[in-house]
Structures are given as C-alpha cells and as structure tokens.
Design an enzyme around this catalytic site. Structure first.
Site, PDB file in Angstrom:
ATOM      1  CB  ALA A   1      -0.325   0.028   1.270  1.00  3.98           C
TER       2      ALA A   1
ATOM      3  CE1 TYR B   1      -3.050   2.893  -5.898  1.00  9.01           C
ATOM      4  CE2 TYR B   1      -3.673   0.628  -5.970  1.00  9.01           C
ATOM      5  CZ  TYR B   1      -3.197   1.846  -6.514  1.00  9.01           C
ATOM      6  OH  TYR B   1      -3.939   1.916  -8.363  1.00  9.01           O
TER       7      TYR B   1
ATOM      8  N   PRO C   1     -10.623 -12.135 -13.639  1.00  8.86           N
ATOM      9  CG  PRO C   1     -11.296 -10.808 -12.362  1.00  8.86           C
ATOM     10  CD  PRO C   1     -10.583 -11.774 -12.686  1.00  8.86           C
TER      11      PRO C   1
ATOM     12  CD  GLU D   1      -2.861  -9.736 -14.976  1.00 10.65           C
ATOM     13  OE1 GLU D   1      -3.254  -9.595 -13.774  1.00 10.65           O
ATOM     14  OE2 GLU D   1      -3.305  -9.233 -15.861  1.00 10.65           O
TER      15      GLU D   1
END
Lengths: 318, 281
Positions: free
Chosen positions: A86, A90, A198, A267
């Site tokens: 964070a 964030y 997702p 990623e």
C-alpha cells in the site's frame, strides 16, 4: 360392453395410470436428488470445469465441503503469511481490506500480514483476531505505479528468503485495492496456487492478454496457454512462491536491460511462469472478482473483489 | 457425502476435499506425461502371487507392459511362494522385475492380510532408496487401457467398482465397534477398493504400517474385518484422505457390464473360479 367388462376395463385403466405414474416418478426420482438417492448435500458442480487438464482442482463454490477441509488443516497447525503493498494513496484501501479479511480470510487459522508501505503512519489501527498478526515494513516511494507493481516480486523473494522460512507454511500475495465479501479459507491452499482472472475465465484463449512480443521474457506464442491468471492474487508454499517471484524478478530485469516492459507488467511474467510451471491448484474468479456490483452466471459467490477506484486519483502516474 | 457420479451422467471430478477424481476426459495425457517425464521418476509396483495365483502373472505382466506407465521407469516387486512358476515376460526398456520369495499359506484371507506387512517391510528395506512412487496391485487382474502418470500423487485410492453408485449406508465397511476397522453408520466418503493402493513411498508406508498394526490388534482379539485389509484401508482413507482418487476405470470387474459413466476400462479383475485358485473357500 357388459357391465362387468367395463368394470374390468376401468380397473385396467386405473392400473395403467398408477403404473405409468409410478414409473414416471421413479425415473424422475433417479434423475433428481429426491428419491433417497446418494447425491445428498448438493456437492459437485457440473456447469464449470472443476479440474484442469493436468488434474489440478479448480475451486468453485459447491466443489468442496468447508467443514471437511477445515478439519484436515486444523490438525496441521499452519501459518499463512499474507503480503499487501500500500504505497502512496493506496493506504486508503487498508482499512476495508484488513477489516474484511478479519471477517472472511482464513478465519480460525494463524495469519501473519506483511504490509509494505512508504507511509507507515497512514496504516489504520485495525483490531485483529486471536493468532492474527501484522507487521508493517517501510519501503521507499516510487513514481510509477508500474514500477511499484513490478518491484513486488523482488521484495517478496527477499521476504521469503530472509524472514519467512521458519515462520510460515504458506504465503499469499494480494492486491490491496480489494475487499473480502465471503469465505476465503483453507480450500485455497496448495503447493502453487493461481487465480483465474475475472475478465478472462469465459473467453477463448486468443483474447488472453499475454505478452506476444518475442523480445520480452514474458513472451507466450500464439496458440499456447492454459488460463489467464491475475497478478492480483497468487500463493502457495514458501518454496514454490520463492521460485515464482525469483524467476519473475530475473525475467523482468532482463526485459529492463533490453528496454522492454511487458504488456501487463508482472502479471505477464506470472502468466509465463504458470504456463511452464503449472499451478497445483487454481482458484475460480470467486477469489478475485471484477467488482461487487457485477455478477456473472457461474460465479455464485464473490469472496474477494477489486473495489472501484479512480485510477487518476490514486496512482502516482498515468 | 457426494457420489462420484453426478447428474445426467456427468462425472464429478473432485472430492469434497478437492482431491481430483480421475476419469477419462478430465486430463490431457500428453501434457501430464510431459510434466512427469521431466521428473525422472521410478514407480515401484508390488504384486502378490501365492499358490495358484501365479497363473494370473502372465496376463498381468504382459498387459502391464502394454498399458501401465508406458515410457516410465517401473520396477515390479513380485511376492510369491513359487518363484519357479513366475513366467518369463519380456519387459520394455527401463523396466525390471524382482522376485521375492515368501512362505506359503493355506488361507486366502491370511495371504491378503499379510500383504500390508510385506509392503511395509519392502518400503523400509528397499523402496525408500529405490523408488519415488509405489503402487500395490492385486494380481488377479489385467490392464485393458492406459494407466499412466495421471494416477500419480501423494496418496492414491481407487473407488471400488461395485459401490460407486450406492449410498454411504450400504458401503460394506466394518460395522462392529470391536474391530479397529470400524466405521460408524453415518460416516464415510467412498468405498475404496483394496486392490489398488498408491502414492509416495513415505505415504504408502504409513498406510501399510497403520493397517498392519490395526490388523494385528484385531487378530489378537480374534476378530477379522468384513473385507480383511480392504476394511482397514477404508478406515485409513476416511481419516487420512487421499490426495487423488481414481475412478472405477482404474479398477473394474470383468464380469460387470459396462455403464454410461465408465467409458474406458483400464484395469480389471478377471473372472476366476474361486474354488480353482484359492487354497481355501
């Protein structure tokens, strides 16, 4: 027709009706869950794939029995390390992340959060349950969110090497701009765990946003690939996650030296890693969803999801 | 409890504790083979052929050479009281066979009970150094289709072909509380077949040792479980759940007709004349 014959005929019709109804009932009984059948508990999904082609389970609601799985792991006295980053603005996501984790994430098990931030004073005071710990680690600030994202790999690699070896059995690395809405438990544990992205769980492979430039170390040729995994959640045993983070870190460094940055940063590298080092377990998009306000047929429960954010507002750069 | 047979003939591919249940169509053989080929593994395989059971060896070994872990390193350990009756079967590259002589017995129940002890000792003395995985298979059987690396895992059980469609309360578990193999009426996941046990050498060792200890306790109390070591195996698997379960494709019975769910028979118990092969009824 005589009276007697008519009576016999009616009895015959009645018998036929009863017989057919009974047969219909029995047939329906065997094909449904009702008739004293072995399919009790409604377990088992046949609308989604529950194993990969290499026989790693894909965890969906309805494929596992939480009580059975909890009791298996309770006997093992495990610790689950969990990292979040964070930095900059964030930190505003931390309160919801931690509070919802206390409600849903490995409840009843020993969890140790490692919270990396450049603003330790912004870390909210969240009451943790018994056997749940939090360690704040300070990092220098960074100007590019892409750099922040990618540097996580090296930091994780070092954390595992230097600190976790004697302290945890499993580790999960989670994005912080998220919140828990449902159970995330020991059904998610395994040697090497990937989470299906997702936005890519029900689209064909040619739409996956793999890195397709051969110059990058994250390159995946067209026609190859099993799933598109999210970089926002991954985990496993310390040894396996160490190997993953080390490999990604090395490959990102090679890319930097060649002046190339993969399409989706770490990623992309994660997806390359998982193609050649297949996860031993996959988590369905229940475990990292798009947004709590969105729904999708097969995803019957949302356990963990990105929260809506204004990118321009929270990121240090565009 | 969940049956491995789902609705409309679709099969359930994971157990409630997320162990895969291996059916044709759930895995990619080419992919799985390539993953395991990189690991340079050895699969030990034990069979017991005592008395007249040596007659099953030729078909077992020949069909294994055609179907069982083809392309992998396999070491058969063959326990027999008649080593001279072991047929000479040509084995493929990377495959070997060791014959181990054991004492005869005049009760088939005794032979089957002693297997756990023999397996335990073999692992202790040899397999810990010689193999990565071990399978213990019945010998009155034959391979009819691929049995490959998809069957590998830490602890492997197979669903008994006679009970994959029945409800838990009809499983032939040992029901007498006096036996160590006792399973109460409301409990149980599957009925596993004693004809196949597999997994990592260390994990199969624990199965064998535990079952052997419990068999000994029962013997001291003059009680013999309903289905001998299969009863004890089922007890073990209830409390130590397999990490992977093989569908009845991996253990069929030749006398059973085919069904909708079991699309391929890989390994099956051959029809035998009990009176002709068993030392006792």
């Amino acid at each position: 027709m005589t009276m007697r014959l008519r009576q016999i005929f009616y009895v015959f019709l009645l018998g036929m009706f009863v017989g057919l109804s009974l047969s219909g009932l029995i047939y329906w009984g065997f094909t449904s869950i009702w008739f004293g059948n072995h399919l009790t508990g409604n377990l088992g999904r046949t609308d989604v794939a529950s194993v990969t082609p290499w026989l790693a389970p894909i965890v969906w609601e309805g494929t596992f029995d939480s009580r059975v799985i909890d009791s298996i792991y309770k006997q093992q006295n495990i610790t689950i390390a969990t990292t979040v980053f964070a930095l900059g603005k964030y930190t505003r996501f931390l309160k919801d992340f931690l509070e919802s984790a206390e409600e849903h994430y490995f409840v009843g098990f020993r969890v140790h959060f490692y919270l990396f931030t450049d603003q330790p004073e912004e870390v909210p005071n969240v009451k943790l349950g018994q056997e749940r710990y939090l360690t704040v680690k300070t990092l220098p600030s960074m100007n590019r969110w892409q750099d922040i994202s990618m540097s996580r790999m090296e930091i994780l690699e070092k954390l595992i090497e230097n600190e976790l070896a004697s302290e945890a059995d499993y580790i999960f690395c989670l994005d912080v701009d998220t919140k828990f809405y449902g159970r995330w438990g020991v059904e998610s544990l395994g040697r090497l765990v990937g989470v299906i992205h997702p936005w890519f769980f029900n689209v064909p492979r040619f739409l996956f946003t793999y890195e397709h430039r051969p110059k990058s170390q994250a390159y995946i040729p067209a026609g190859k690939g099993d799933f598109y995994y999210t970089g926002a959640a991954f985990g496993g045993s310390l040894k396996d996650v160490h190997n993953l983070t080390k490999t990604c870190r090395e490959q990102m460094n090679i890319d930097t030296a060649n002046s190339i940055e993969a399409l989706w940063h770490e990623e992309s590298h994660l997806n390359k890693y998982f193609l050649y080092n297949k996860p031993s377990k996959l988590l369905s998009p229940e475990y990292l969803w798009r947004d709590i306000s969105m729904s999708s047929g097969s995803v019957k429960i949302i356990r963990f999801s990105h929260v809506a954010k204004n990118n321009a507002e929270v990121r240090p750069n565009l | 409890m969940q049956s491995p047979q789902g609705l409309n003939g679709k099969v359930i591919a994971v157990t409630p504790w997320l162990a895969p249940i291996v059916w044709e169509g759930t895995f990619d053989s080419f992919l799985i083979d390539s993953i395991y080929q990189q690991q340079n593994i050895t699969i030990a395989t034990t069979v017991f052929a005592l008395g007249k059971y040596t007659t099953f060896l030729k078909a077992f070994l020949e069909s294994a050479e055609q179907n069982y872990f083809v392309g992998f390193r396999v070491h058969y350990y063959l326990f027999t009281d008649h080593p001279e009756q072991v047929p000479a079967v040509k084995l493929g590259e990377g495959r070997q066979l060791t014959v181990l002589k054991v004492a005869s017995s005049n009760r088939w129940q005794e032979i089957t009970l002693r297997r756990m002890e023999k397996l335990e000792k073999l692992i202790e003395s040899r397999l810990v150094n010689e193999a990565d995985y071990v399978f213990s298979l019945d010998v009155d059987t034959k391979f009819y289709g691929r049995w490959g690396a998809e069957s590998l895992g830490r602890l492997i059980g197979v669903i008994h072909p006679g009970y994959y469609q029945t409800s838990r309360k009809r499983f032939p578990y040992e029901r007498r509380p006096e036996s160590q193999a006792y399973i109460p009426a409301a409990e149980g996941d599957y009925y596993y077949g004693g004809a196949v046990i597999g997994g990592f050498v260390k994990d199969v060792y624990k199965v064998a040792k535990t079952c052997r200890e419990q068999l000994d306790i029962d013997a001291a109390k003059s009680i013999e479980a309903a289905w001998q070591e299969e009863s004890h195996l089922n007890k073990y698997f209830l409390y130590n759940k397999p990490s992977k379960v093989l569908s009845p494709e991996y253990l069929w019975q030749d006398f059973k007709p085919n069904t909708n769910e079991v699309k391929i028979i890989r390994f099956s118990q051959v029809i035998k004349n009990y009176a002709a092969v068993r030392p006792n009824p």
